[in-house]
Design a protein around this motif. Structure first.
Motif, PDB file in Angstrom:
ATOM      1  N   LYS A  41       0.811  -1.225   0.000  1.00  0.00           N
ATOM      2  CA  LYS A  41       0.000   0.000   0.000  1.00  0.00           C
ATOM      3  C   LYS A  41       0.841   1.271   0.000  1.00  0.00           C
ATOM      4  CE  LYS A  41      -0.478  -0.108   4.969  1.00  0.00           C
ATOM      5  NZ  LYS A  41      -1.318  -0.393   6.079  1.00  0.00           N
ATOM      6  N   GLU A  42       2.119   1.157   0.364  1.00  0.00           N
ATOM      7  CA  GLU A  42       2.999   2.320   0.430  1.00  0.00           C
ATOM      8  C   GLU A  42       3.877   2.493  -0.795  1.00  0.00           C
ATOM      9  OE1 GLU A  42       5.257   1.755   3.998  1.00  0.00           O
ATOM     10  OE2 GLU A  42       3.486   1.797   5.272  1.00  0.00           O
ATOM     11  N   LEU A  43       3.829   1.543  -1.732  1.00  0.00           N
ATOM     12  CA  LEU A  43       4.705   1.615  -2.903  1.00  0.00           C
ATOM     13  C   LEU A  43       4.301   2.759  -3.827  1.00  0.00           C
ATOM     14  CD1 LEU A  43       5.141  -2.141  -3.875  1.00  0.00           C
ATOM     15  CD2 LEU A  43       6.722  -0.665  -2.622  1.00  0.00           C
ATOM     16  N   GLY A  44       5.275   3.434  -4.351  1.00  0.00           N
ATOM     17  CA  GLY A  44       5.052   4.490  -5.336  1.00  0.00           C
ATOM     18  C   GLY A  44       5.311   3.925  -6.722  1.00  0.00           C
ATOM     19  N   LEU A  45       4.383   3.111  -7.207  1.00  0.00           N
ATOM     20  CA  LEU A  45       4.578   2.438  -8.487  1.00  0.00           C
ATOM     21  C   LEU A  45       4.411   3.413  -9.651  1.00  0.00           C
ATOM     22  CD1 LEU A  45       2.505  -0.799  -7.815  1.00  0.00           C
ATOM     23  CD2 LEU A  45       4.992  -0.572  -7.805  1.00  0.00           C
ATOM     24  N   PRO A  46       5.344   3.415 -10.591  1.00  0.00           N
ATOM     25  CA  PRO A  46       5.202   4.284 -11.768  1.00  0.00           C
ATOM     26  C   PRO A  46       4.141   3.723 -12.705  1.00  0.00           C
ATOM     27  CG  PRO A  46       7.079   2.838 -12.058  1.00  0.00           C
ATOM     28  CD  PRO A  46       6.550   2.583 -10.662  1.00  0.00           C
ATOM     29  N   ALA A  69       6.367  -3.493 -13.679  1.00  0.00           N
ATOM     30  CA  ALA A  69       4.950  -3.865 -13.715  1.00  0.00           C
ATOM     31  C   ALA A  69       4.692  -4.800 -12.540  1.00  0.00           C
ATOM     32  CB  ALA A  69       4.596  -4.549 -15.030  1.00  0.00           C
ATOM     33  N   ARG A  70       3.804  -4.404 -11.653  1.00  0.00           N
ATOM     34  CA  ARG A  70       3.537  -5.150 -10.420  1.00  0.00           C
ATOM     35  C   ARG A  70       2.299  -6.014 -10.591  1.00  0.00           C
ATOM     36  NH1 ARG A  70       5.182  -7.579  -6.039  1.00  0.00           N
ATOM     37  NH2 ARG A  70       4.333  -6.860  -4.068  1.00  0.00           N
ATOM     38  N   PHE A  71       2.420  -7.268 -10.251  1.00  0.00           N
ATOM     39  CA  PHE A  71       1.336  -8.255 -10.307  1.00  0.00           C
ATOM     40  C   PHE A  71       0.680  -8.322 -11.691  1.00  0.00           C
ATOM     41  CE2 PHE A  71       0.789  -7.587  -5.536  1.00  0.00           C
ATOM     42  CZ  PHE A  71       1.489  -8.724  -5.208  1.00  0.00           C
ATOM     43  N   VAL A  72       1.446  -8.673 -12.689  1.00  0.00           N
ATOM     44  CA  VAL A  72       0.904  -8.880 -14.029  1.00  0.00           C
ATOM     45  C   VAL A  72      -0.023 -10.093 -13.954  1.00  0.00           C
ATOM     46  CG1 VAL A  72       1.427  -9.428 -16.432  1.00  0.00           C
ATOM     47  CG2 VAL A  72       2.935  -7.890 -15.131  1.00  0.00           C
ATOM     48  N   LYS A  73      -1.246  -9.910 -14.462  1.00  0.00           N
ATOM     49  CA  LYS A  73      -2.258 -10.963 -14.393  1.00  0.00           C
ATOM     50  C   LYS A  73      -2.792 -11.244 -15.785  1.00  0.00           C
ATOM     51  CE  LYS A  73      -6.358  -9.905 -12.776  1.00  0.00           C
ATOM     52  NZ  LYS A  73      -7.536  -9.644 -11.926  1.00  0.00           N
ATOM     53  N   ILE A  74      -2.834 -12.514 -16.140  1.00  0.00           N
ATOM     54  CA  ILE A  74      -3.370 -12.947 -17.428  1.00  0.00           C
ATOM     55  C   ILE A  74      -4.682 -13.666 -17.164  1.00  0.00           C
ATOM     56  CG2 ILE A  74      -2.965 -14.420 -19.441  1.00  0.00           C
ATOM     57  CD1 ILE A  74       0.058 -13.931 -18.894  1.00  0.00           C
ATOM     58  N   GLU A  75      -5.726 -13.241 -17.887  1.00  0.00           N
ATOM     59  CA  GLU A  75      -7.037 -13.858 -17.728  1.00  0.00           C
ATOM     60  C   GLU A  75      -7.582 -14.254 -19.092  1.00  0.00           C
ATOM     61  OE1 GLU A  75      -9.417 -12.019 -14.193  1.00  0.00           O
ATOM     62  OE2 GLU A  75      -8.556 -10.382 -15.386  1.00  0.00           O
ATOM     63  N   LEU A  76      -8.296 -15.356 -19.104  1.00  0.00           N
ATOM     64  CA  LEU A  76      -8.885 -15.871 -20.326  1.00  0.00           C
ATOM     65  C   LEU A  76     -10.136 -16.637 -19.950  1.00  0.00           C
ATOM     66  CD1 LEU A  76      -8.317 -16.099 -23.407  1.00  0.00           C
ATOM     67  CD2 LEU A  76      -7.098 -18.217 -22.904  1.00  0.00           C
ATOM     68  N   PRO A  77     -11.284 -16.300 -20.568  1.00  0.00           N
ATOM     69  CA  PRO A  77     -12.494 -17.038 -20.231  1.00  0.00           C
ATOM     70  C   PRO A  77     -12.362 -18.497 -20.671  1.00  0.00           C
ATOM     71  CG  PRO A  77     -12.940 -15.372 -21.933  1.00  0.00           C
ATOM     72  CD  PRO A  77     -11.503 -15.270 -21.556  1.00  0.00           C
ATOM     73  N   GLY A  78     -12.894 -19.382 -19.893  1.00  0.00           N
ATOM     74  CA  GLY A  78     -12.869 -20.799 -20.228  1.00  0.00           C
ATOM     75  C   GLY A  78     -12.607 -21.636 -19.001  1.00  0.00           C
ATOM     76  N   GLU A  79     -12.720 -22.935 -19.200  1.00  0.00           N
ATOM     77  CA  GLU A  79     -12.523 -23.878 -18.107  1.00  0.00           C
ATOM     78  C   GLU A  79     -11.354 -24.790 -18.420  1.00  0.00           C
ATOM     79  OE1 GLU A  79     -16.169 -25.956 -17.457  1.00  0.00           O
ATOM     80  OE2 GLU A  79     -17.264 -24.122 -16.954  1.00  0.00           O
ATOM     81  N   MET A  80     -10.759 -25.314 -17.373  1.00  0.00           N
ATOM     82  CA  MET A  80      -9.670 -26.289 -17.472  1.00  0.00           C
ATOM     83  C   MET A  80      -8.427 -25.724 -18.161  1.00  0.00           C
ATOM     84  SD  MET A  80     -11.967 -29.701 -18.219  1.00  0.00           S
ATOM     85  CE  MET A  80     -10.572 -30.800 -18.246  1.00  0.00           C
ATOM     86  N   LEU A  81      -8.234 -24.405 -18.033  1.00  0.00           N
ATOM     87  CA  LEU A  81      -7.079 -23.759 -18.646  1.00  0.00           C
ATOM     88  C   LEU A  81      -5.885 -23.778 -17.687  1.00  0.00           C
ATOM     89  CD1 LEU A  81      -8.808 -20.636 -20.213  1.00  0.00           C
ATOM     90  CD2 LEU A  81      -8.264 -22.813 -21.301  1.00  0.00           C
TER      91      LEU A  81
END
Length: 134
Positions: A41-46, A69-81
């Motif tokens: 919560k205290e990070l000064g992320l650019p 880049a902090r916490f890069v998240k990849i999402e894709l709709p679907g199951e069993m991926l």
């Protein structure tokens, strides 16, 4: 123990909430470890820009970061991926290629792919690439 440094030696006059320490194996035999000197919560992320290249044939995406880049998240709709990696940090000027699979070995449609990071929020998407501008 290889070394012991004080926070003052690490920071060299920079603000602690804007510094990330990367510990790297000299031989490259283990993954890098990133350490933040302040709470999340205290990070000064650019603000950053992510560039995402999608390779349908190889069933993978490559994410490039111009800045941290902090916490890069990849999402894709679907199951069993499956994803070879997810929820990771990228140092400035680096990239990571993520293999996307299906538990039953089926080809995965990469339509609907989204990539985000805590400090990159807006998304522009096309068939072959995704650009995220912070």
């Amino acid at each position: 123990r290889v070394a012991r440094l004080t926070e003052e030696e690490i920071l060299q006059g920079r603000p602690a909430n804007q510094v990330v320490v990367c510990l790297r194996s000299a031989q490259g035999v283990i993954p890098d470890n990133l350490y933040y000197l302040r709470d999340q919560k205290e990070l000064g992320l650019p603000e950053t820009t992510l560039r995402v290249m999608v390779d349908e044939e190889r069933q993978c995406v490559t994410v490039f970061a111009e800045r941290l880049a902090r916490f890069v998240k990849i999402e894709l709709p679907g199951e069993m991926l499956t994803f070879s990696d997810n929820y990771f940090d990228l140092l400035p000027g680096t990239s990571r290629t993520i293999k996307i699979g299906h538990l039953e070995g089926k080809k995965v449609a990469l339509d609907g792919l989204t990539v985000s990071a805590l400090n990159a929020s807006r998304k522009i998407m096309s068939e072959t690439s995704v650009e995220i501008f912070g």
